[in-house]
Motif scaffolding. Structure first.
Motif, PDB file in Angstrom:
ATOM      1  N   THR A 119      -3.879   3.012  -3.661  1.00  0.00           N
ATOM      2  CA  THR A 119      -4.470   2.849  -2.328  1.00  0.00           C
ATOM      3  C   THR A 119      -5.485   3.952  -2.042  1.00  0.00           C
ATOM      4  O   THR A 119      -6.598   3.687  -1.567  1.00  0.00           O
ATOM      5  N   MET A 130       0.833  -1.209   0.000  1.00  0.00           N
ATOM      6  CA  MET A 130       0.000   0.000   0.000  1.00  0.00           C
ATOM      7  C   MET A 130       0.862   1.252   0.000  1.00  0.00           C
ATOM      8  O   MET A 130       0.518   2.264  -0.641  1.00  0.00           O
ATOM      9  N   LYS A 133       0.758   4.374  -3.562  1.00  0.00           N
ATOM     10  CA  LYS A 133      -0.064   5.313  -2.786  1.00  0.00           C
ATOM     11  C   LYS A 133      -1.317   5.752  -3.561  1.00  0.00           C
ATOM     12  O   LYS A 133      -2.422   5.814  -3.003  1.00  0.00           O
TER      13      LYS A 133
END
Length: 145
Positions: A21, A14, A18
């Motif tokens: 996510t 994750m 980024k």
């Protein structure tokens, strides 16, 4: 693999991705919020509809039976007292009455004439359950000739 290894690997992935996510979390939040709003609106509309029906009082439902050009088999085409009595016998039915609505009458009383008078007739025993009463005068006696 242990559970801690799975969580640490998920957290590392994750942090590497980024934007992916953030978009995934944003999609879940928007989806959950929209479902919650839609369900809330549906419940509110149902409650509002029930309140409006209750506010109408005893005149909440009116069924009109009209003669069709080609009635379907088994369809009620003539409202007679047998049908009215069968409807009155149904559960949760407060009162059923045939309604005669004549809107193009001419009424004369002495020197006074009124055109296009709306006259509505119901059974006298249906007046009280429907919340109606005679202000002045008297009702018709249907039993006498």
């Amino acid at each position: 693999m242990r559970l801690t290894d799975l969580f640490s690997m998920a957290l590392r992935n994750m942090l590497k991705r980024k934007m992916r996510t953030i978009l995934t979390v944003l999609g879940v939040v928007i989806g959950a919020t929209s479902i919650t709003v839609m369900i809330s609106l549906g419940v509110a509309v149902n409650i509002n509809f029930e309140e409006q029906i209750e506010a109408m009082g005893p005149r909440a439902l009116r069924i009109n039976i009209h003669q069709n050009w080609q009635p379907e088999p088994g369809q009620i085409t003539d409202l007679n007292m047998d049908v009215v009595n069968r409807i009155n016998a149904m559960e949760n039915v407060r009162v059923a009455t045939p309604i005669v609505d004549m809107w193009s009458l001419t009424v004369m009383s002495g020197n006074y004439i009124a055109n296009w008078v709306d006259v509505v007739g119901i059974l006298p025993e249906a007046m009280e359950p429907l919340g109606m009463h005679i202000e002045q005068g008297y009702g018709f006696d249907l039993d006498s000739d």
